[in-house]
Design an enzyme around this catalytic site. Structure first.
Site, PDB file in Angstrom:
ATOM      1  N   THR A 175       0.841  -1.038  -0.093  1.00  0.00           N
ATOM      2  CA  THR A 175      -0.016  -0.134  -0.004  1.00  0.00           C
ATOM      3  C   THR A 175       0.795   1.153   0.010  1.00  0.00           C
ATOM      4  O   THR A 175       1.200   1.916   0.906  1.00  0.00           O
ATOM      5  CB  THR A 175      -0.989  -0.043   1.244  1.00  0.00           C
ATOM      6  OG1 THR A 175      -1.441  -0.983   1.123  1.00  0.00           O
ATOM      7  CG2 THR A 175      -1.864   0.900   1.270  1.00  0.00           C
ATOM      8  N   LYS A 193       6.525   1.365 -21.821  1.00  0.00           N
ATOM      9  CA  LYS A 193       6.763   2.065 -20.672  1.00  0.00           C
ATOM     10  C   LYS A 193       8.243   2.302 -20.358  1.00  0.00           C
ATOM     11  O   LYS A 193       8.828   3.316 -19.727  1.00  0.00           O
ATOM     12  CB  LYS A 193       6.068   1.390 -19.525  1.00  0.00           C
ATOM     13  CG  LYS A 193       6.070   1.900 -18.095  1.00  0.00           C
ATOM     14  CD  LYS A 193       4.906   1.918 -17.488  1.00  0.00           C
ATOM     15  CE  LYS A 193       4.988   3.104 -16.320  1.00  0.00           C
ATOM     16  NZ  LYS A 193       4.579   2.631 -15.056  1.00  0.00           N
ATOM     17  N   GLU A 223      14.957  -0.123  -8.304  1.00  0.00           N
ATOM     18  CA  GLU A 223      14.664  -1.297  -9.190  1.00  0.00           C
ATOM     19  C   GLU A 223      15.623  -1.436 -10.295  1.00  0.00           C
ATOM     20  O   GLU A 223      15.000  -1.356 -11.334  1.00  0.00           O
ATOM     21  CB  GLU A 223      13.103  -1.096  -9.446  1.00  0.00           C
ATOM     22  CG  GLU A 223      12.116  -1.107  -8.525  1.00  0.00           C
ATOM     23  CD  GLU A 223      10.561  -0.945  -9.057  1.00  0.00           C
ATOM     24  OE1 GLU A 223      10.075  -1.894  -8.798  1.00  0.00           O
ATOM     25  OE2 GLU A 223      10.344   0.018  -9.232  1.00  0.00           O
TER      26      GLU A 223
END
Lengths: 310, 310
Positions: B10, B189, B271
């Site tokens: 979240t 993307k 990442e």
């Protein structure tokens, strides 16, 4: 008669070599700028790994107009400051004397030669680890050899003077050789400068950190190999095994912040033009695209803007 | 019967989409970690440019073991945290349900599919500017569309469920489309992520600063063109004029720090694998060398080590 020297730019490099020449008994004149008042009052402090080379009282000058003409005018400024020499430089060279460019990059001698027609211009590559650590205070950390080279436009007559300079330097305990091919020597120096200067700024790290991280070593090796290929394309071939040798030298070097990183840390202009844009342009003229170096150059241009605006 | 959703992670992305689903009346379960106690006590705060989406009392869960099984399990973690889901993930999916991977990069769905045999795995690309600005506090700045895609290994049967998810998202006011070719969408993307994530970390700047500096624009354009060429080499061709369109979109975007830059600023893992190493490896498998991206990746690996050690 012994040669006289002027040191235009008494920083990490000029201060060290000038101090060696001074202590060897050569008439040596030092041009200072921000540090003049300090050095006038307290002397030039040079701490070398070979001992103390400080000069309490010397020929220190506050601006170019007052600097006496000498036989060998050594340009030891950052190349970003060269333009200010353009007008007065010729008048600072004694008849029969020369300008010796002790700077990084490619193509600087040719530009300076165009400012001083009829005067010999030589290039010199300094293999020196030295930092300015305070006003008029230089610390010599490692190495110190110089490789001198003639400009083709001088003709072979100039080689007599170049040999005199070499002997003077050797007398001053500077390990000095003469390179037959200045461009070749400059490309070889770029093989170190192009990877380690830029990466140490962009990655905010030392040469040692680059060498010790697999990704850093990969980056340095790729850039070195690209400079090697560019040198070959420009007709200045690099000896076999040179990349490996340079990497080994760097691994053994005292952990070191390259000059461009020091400039960056001080918020000063970096020598992006001399160390990146000029060699990239020269390689492009010879049909070789230095892709990695272009990327690093563009990163440096962005970082430089941020840094100068900070 | 309406689909139920769980939001695994979240954060800036999961919190925003989860809040939209919750407010549209879908049963939505939120997995939290560090912020659980705060959100349990004070609610989940989501400020969107479209209005307040906060949730005072919701289905908040402190760890994966307690999270109920749902129809659509949305993976909204950073991809660097995926490995921890490996064992339990299958048990969190209701019979006939699916895992929806809302992450960056290439090849993540295939890896997750290997952990949950017999369960549908979908991918979703989120075009979202959203930041987590405090514990349980998310600010949505711009955009928000999702493009969903099927994995080839699912077969065409899965498209019925995918269409149900699309309708649920549209009901929740998420602009949602289905891409025929997930790999192609992911490469598109990456055309934004590969230049702007890495450069914003290495150059410590915003997307706007990159766009406004000639060297920054050159870097972004070169990297985009390289990703375009890699996508073409991998059989996921990019539409004509896409580079230009992406640059224009970025120019019009609110000045923005990409997720990787936020991770870096917070000292969190970046990442690098999902956004750089996986696409670079896939392109290499297809014979294309992403030189600029490899250089940027290696720079990030070095910066990451410094950052995690700092």
């Amino acid at each position: 008669m012994a040669l006289s020297f002027s040191i235009i730019g008494t920083g990490a490099l000029g201060g060290y070599y000038g101090a060696l020449l001074h202590h060897a008994g050569f008439e040596t004149h030092f041009l200072l700028h921000n540090d003049y008042a300090h050095v006038r009052a307290c002397g030039l402090r040079v701490e070398s790994i070979h001992g103390d080379l400080s000069i309490a009282q010397g020929n220190f000058w506050p601006d170019l107009s007052t600097l006496p003409a000498c036989d060998v005018v050594c340009i030891c400024l950052k190349s970003t400051a060269n333009a200010q020499l353009r007008e007065a430089l010729a008048s600072k060279v004694k008849p029969g004397g020369c300008v010796l460019v002790l700077q990084n990059g490619i193509g600087i001698e040719e530009e300076i030669a165009s400012w001083v027609p009829g005067i010999f211009v030589f290039g010199g590559l300094c293999f020196l680890c030295s930092n300015k650590v305070g006003p008029g205070f230089i610390k010599h950390l490692d190495y110190g050899g110089i490789r001198l080279g003639n400009l083709e436009s001088n003709g072979s007559q100039a080689l007599i003077l170049l040999e005199q300079i070499r002997l003077a330097f050797v007398t001053a305990k500077i390990e000095t050789g003469i390179d037959k091919n200045l461009a070749q020597a400059r490309w070889q120096k770029l093989m170190w400068n192009m990877p380690f200067n830029g990466l140490s700024v962009v990655l905010r790290c030392t040469t040692q950190q680059i060498m010790e991280h697999p990704a850093g070593l990969r980056l340095a090796t790729q850039i070195m190999e690209e400079v090697e290929a560019a040198a070959n394309a420009c007709g200045s071939p690099v000896p076999q095994g040179f990349v490996h040798k340079m990497l080994e030298n760097t691994r053994r070097m005292t952990p070191y912040l390259p000059s461009m990183r020091l400039d960056y840390d001080r918020g000063q202009a970096m020598e992006i033009d001399a160390i990146y844009s000029r060699p990239i342009a020269r390689a492009a003229e010879h049909g070789y695209d230095m892709m990695h170096c272009r990327m690093l150059r563009d990163q440096l241009l962005m970082i430089q803007q941020e840094s100068l605006h900070a």
